[in-house]
Design an enzyme around this catalytic site. Structure first.
Site, mmCIF file in Angstrom:
data_model
loop_
_atom_site.group_PDB
_atom_site.id
_atom_site.type_symbol
_atom_site.label_atom_id
_atom_site.label_comp_id
_atom_site.label_asym_id
_atom_site.label_seq_id
_atom_site.Cartn_x
_atom_site.Cartn_y
_atom_site.Cartn_z
ATOM 1 N N LYS A 146 1.185 4.298 -2.897
ATOM 2 C CA LYS A 146 0.912 5.707 -2.618
ATOM 3 C C LYS A 146 2.134 6.590 -2.883
ATOM 4 C CE LYS A 146 -3.390 5.220 -1.799
ATOM 5 N NZ LYS A 146 -4.374 5.785 -2.744
ATOM 6 N N TYR A 157 0.836 -1.203 0.000
ATOM 7 C CA TYR A 157 0.000 0.000 0.000
ATOM 8 C C TYR A 157 0.871 1.253 0.000
ATOM 9 C CZ TYR A 157 -3.554 3.368 1.436
ATOM 10 O OH TYR A 157 -4.393 4.456 1.501
#
Length: 257
Positions: free
Chosen positions: A156, A152
């Site tokens: 990002k 994740y």
């Protein structure tokens, strides 16, 4: 003529909060999600509130479907003014256990989806010969990587990079590109993160991980969807015309950059 905004991943959670704020700001709203049942429920709710809103079910990880989403918005409302690439997914996995399936899923949605959204919106703005605003969903994890949130965090960081690159390349066309970086919010995503962290640590109970993250917030409370929506509202407005290439933290004082 009212301006038009697309918000991906807006059937619920932060995306829905963003869509409602922009609707209250006077925008025509195009709701997008892959969850058709929830999407149609949100569309119905918005229309009952008097918002100019339509729904489009699609998969943001597919370039063609992102282009179709933008064309749908133009067909419905005449033009596009703001693109909010909000859709995203998470995963909680120790670094030694991250596999191909997880990498593919998160990068397809979080990174490819954002890039394809940038491209589709920018091409439409250029076709319209109009200035436009592209607003991407980054995260505190786009500024600082977190344990068991490696994939994740990597996605990002990629979103932040594409935001900067797009801002530099599209500036001469009058297109601004920025990102908002939420922190810890009581959303379904954070509920899942909390549940997965409990599975990895027997000493934790449901809610412990969320509270541990929240306890570090200097303003003393976890994030509400309205906190994120307020920032996106600003980035979608004329007041942000001189800002581009920025990934702005809205986390109550958790990460400092």
């Amino acid at each position: 003529m009212s301006k038009t905004a697309i918000i991906t991943g807006s059937a619920g959670g932060l995306g829905k909060g963003i869509a409602e704020r922009l609707a209250n700001d006077g925008f025509n709203i195009v709701l997008q999600d892959i969850n058709e049942a929830l999407l149609l429920e949100t569309e119905k709710e918005f229309k009952e509130k008097g918002y100019q809103a339509v729904a489009f079910k699609s998969d943001v990880s597919k370039k063609k479907e992102q282009e179709e989403l933008v064309q749908f918005a133009v067909t419905e409302f005449g033009q596009l003014d703001v693109m909010v690439n909000n859709a995203g997914v998470d995963a909680v996995t120790p670094i030694l256990e991250i596999g191909e399936e997880e990498l593919s899923k998160l990068f397809n949605i979080n990174v490819f989806g954002t890039l394809f959204g940038i491209q589709a919106a920018a091409n439409q703005f250029i076709k319209q010969k109009s200035k436009g605003k592209i607003i991407n969903a980054c995260s505190i994890a786009g500024h600082e990587s977190y344990e068991v949130l490696g994939t994740y965090s990597a996605t990002k960081h990629s979103v932040r990079s594409f935001t900067q690159t797009a801002a530099k390349e599209l500036a001469d066309k009058g297109i601004t590109v920025n990102a908002y970086c939420p922190g810890v919010a009581k959303t379904e995503m954070w509920d899942r993160i909390d549940e997965e962290m409990v599975k990895l640590d027997d000493s934790l109970e449901i809610g412990d991980a969320f509270e541990a993250f929240s306890s570090e917030i200097k303003l003393g409370r976890y994030q509400e969807p309205s906190d994120v929506a307020n920032l996106v509202s600003f980035l979608a407005s004329n007041d942000s015309d001189y800002i581009t290439g920025q990934s702005i933290l809205t986390d109550g004082g958790l990460v400092y950059r």
